[in-house]
Design a protein around this motif. Structure first.
Motif, PDB file in Angstrom:
ATOM      1  N   ASP A 113      -5.467  38.320  15.397  1.00 17.75           N
ATOM      2  CA  ASP A 113      -4.817  38.755  16.634  1.00 17.75           C
ATOM      3  C   ASP A 113      -4.770  40.279  16.756  1.00 17.75           C
ATOM      4  OD1 ASP A 113      -2.927  38.786  14.542  1.00 17.75           O
ATOM      5  OD2 ASP A 113      -1.253  38.613  15.946  1.00 17.75           O
ATOM      6  N   ARG A 114      -4.643  40.976  15.631  1.00 22.52           N
ATOM      7  CA  ARG A 114      -4.643  42.444  15.674  1.00 22.52           C
ATOM      8  C   ARG A 114      -6.036  42.976  15.999  1.00 22.52           C
ATOM      9  NH1 ARG A 114      -1.533  45.147  10.900  1.00 22.52           N
ATOM     10  NH2 ARG A 114      -1.553  46.871  12.379  1.00 22.52           N
ATOM     11  N   LEU A 115      -7.079  42.307  15.487  1.00 18.75           N
ATOM     12  CA  LEU A 115      -8.452  42.699  15.834  1.00 18.75           C
ATOM     13  C   LEU A 115      -8.726  42.456  17.320  1.00 18.75           C
ATOM     14  CD1 LEU A 115     -10.464  41.413  12.747  1.00 18.75           C
ATOM     15  CD2 LEU A 115     -10.174  43.788  13.467  1.00 18.75           C
ATOM     16  N   ARG A 116      -8.278  41.309  17.820  1.00 15.98           N
ATOM     17  CA  ARG A 116      -8.466  41.007  19.243  1.00 15.98           C
ATOM     18  C   ARG A 116      -7.749  42.027  20.123  1.00 15.98           C
ATOM     19  NH1 ARG A 116     -10.880  36.070  19.962  1.00 15.98           N
ATOM     20  NH2 ARG A 116     -10.648  34.592  18.255  1.00 15.98           N
ATOM     21  N   ALA A 117      -6.544  42.417  19.742  1.00 12.16           N
ATOM     22  CA  ALA A 117      -5.790  43.408  20.517  1.00 12.16           C
ATOM     23  C   ALA A 117      -6.494  44.766  20.492  1.00 12.16           C
ATOM     24  CB  ALA A 117      -4.364  43.531  19.968  1.00 12.16           C
ATOM     25  N   ALA A 118      -7.038  45.150  19.341  1.00 12.42           N
ATOM     26  CA  ALA A 118      -7.775  46.414  19.242  1.00 12.42           C
ATOM     27  C   ALA A 118      -9.014  46.379  20.135  1.00 12.42           C
ATOM     28  CB  ALA A 118      -8.170  46.690  17.789  1.00 12.42           C
ATOM     29  N   LEU A 119      -9.738  45.257  20.135  1.00 13.16           N
ATOM     30  CA  LEU A 119     -10.904  45.109  21.006  1.00 13.16           C
ATOM     31  C   LEU A 119     -10.507  45.194  22.476  1.00 13.16           C
ATOM     32  CD1 LEU A 119     -12.991  42.279  19.285  1.00 13.16           C
ATOM     33  CD2 LEU A 119     -13.749  44.597  19.803  1.00 13.16           C
ATOM     34  N   ALA A 120      -9.418  44.543  22.833  1.00 11.55           N
ATOM     35  CA  ALA A 120      -8.963  44.555  24.230  1.00 11.55           C
ATOM     36  C   ALA A 120      -8.590  45.968  24.671  1.00 11.55           C
ATOM     37  CB  ALA A 120      -7.777  43.606  24.399  1.00 11.55           C
ATOM     38  N   ASP A 128     -10.636  54.163  21.917  1.00  7.94           N
ATOM     39  CA  ASP A 128     -11.959  53.753  21.429  1.00  7.94           C
ATOM     40  C   ASP A 128     -11.796  52.874  20.198  1.00  7.94           C
ATOM     41  OD1 ASP A 128     -12.860  55.701  18.898  1.00  7.94           O
ATOM     42  OD2 ASP A 128     -11.350  56.573  20.237  1.00  7.94           O
ATOM     43  N   LEU A 129     -12.767  52.022  19.965  1.00 10.15           N
ATOM     44  CA  LEU A 129     -12.694  51.032  18.888  1.00 10.15           C
ATOM     45  C   LEU A 129     -12.579  51.681  17.515  1.00 10.15           C
ATOM     46  CD1 LEU A 129     -12.634  48.070  18.149  1.00 10.15           C
ATOM     47  CD2 LEU A 129     -15.142  48.092  18.111  1.00 10.15           C
ATOM     48  N   GLU A 130     -13.280  52.774  17.289  1.00  8.32           N
ATOM     49  CA  GLU A 130     -13.225  53.428  15.982  1.00  8.32           C
ATOM     50  C   GLU A 130     -11.807  53.879  15.641  1.00  8.32           C
ATOM     51  OE1 GLU A 130     -15.162  57.094  13.415  1.00  8.32           O
ATOM     52  OE2 GLU A 130     -15.901  56.715  15.436  1.00  8.32           O
ATOM     53  N   SER A 131     -11.116  54.494  16.585  1.00  4.16           N
ATOM     54  CA  SER A 131      -9.748  54.947  16.294  1.00  4.16           C
ATOM     55  C   SER A 131      -8.815  53.764  16.090  1.00  4.16           C
ATOM     56  CB  SER A 131      -9.224  55.883  17.383  1.00  4.16           C
ATOM     57  OG  SER A 131      -9.031  55.191  18.592  1.00  4.16           O
ATOM     58  N   GLU A 132      -9.041  52.682  16.823  1.00  2.00           N
ATOM     59  CA  GLU A 132      -8.233  51.477  16.631  1.00  2.00           C
ATOM     60  C   GLU A 132      -8.425  50.908  15.222  1.00  2.00           C
ATOM     61  OE1 GLU A 132      -5.971  49.683  18.606  1.00  2.00           O
ATOM     62  OE2 GLU A 132      -5.986  51.541  19.754  1.00  2.00           O
TER      63      GLU A 132
END
Length: 164
Positions: A113-120, A128-132
């Motif tokens: 769920d944390r990966l999905r939130a970062a992608l969203a 940006d995805l890298e900073s997430e």
């Protein structure tokens, strides 16, 4: 179910040291006397390490007891056990607290769920995805704590006896 871990107190002002010991003792239910040494990365502060053993969830209780003291830098680790994954907490005055679940080899396990939130957030243009991902891995905390992790002269040496 018991586990074990290490509390790394990277820097604390001298006046805070007895309060830190008192807070740790309150969590563990036993008297705690730490060996404090000077922290060369921040003159006027002290550092210590403490190996602990307790029930699963003790790392969380230790981190909660110590968070909020603005001049304290620390990390708490807990090894995985049959009842729980491992954990790592890092805390700095500037960044606050970071929590990660760790596997048997010490790798950070990021929940789906944390990966999905970062992608969203990255797809919406919020960030940006890298900073997430660097935040999910705790890199800002690692960057800030790295100078404090250096043992320096007079620090205790920890010998590892268990091979995985």
């Amino acid at each position: 179910m018991t586990t074990r871990g290490v509390l790394y107190l990277h820097s604390a002002p001298r006046a805070l040291c007895p309060h830190v010991e008192w807070a740790i003792a309150g969590v563990l239910g036993t008297r705690v006397n730490l060996d404090w040494i000077r922290q060369p990365a921040s003159p006027g502060t002290w550092r210590s390490e403490f190996s602990w053993q307790g029930e699963a969830g003790t790392a969380s209780k230790l981190a909660s007891a110590l968070r909020g003291w603005q001049m304290l830098r620390f990390e708490v680790t807990a090894e995985p056990c049959a009842a729980a994954e491992g954990e790592r907490y890092s805390c700095t005055p500037d960044l606050g607290i970071f929590h990660a679940v760790t596997g048997i080899h010490g790798d950070i396990l990021i929940p789906e769920d944390r990966l999905r939130a970062a992608l969203a957030r990255s797809q919406s243009g919020e960030t940006d995805l890298e900073s997430e991902l660097t935040k999910l891995l705790g890199k800002p905390w690692d960057d800030e704590l790295e100078p404090f992790r250096y043992a320096g002269e007079g620090a205790p040496v920890r010998w590892l006896h268990q091979v995985v």
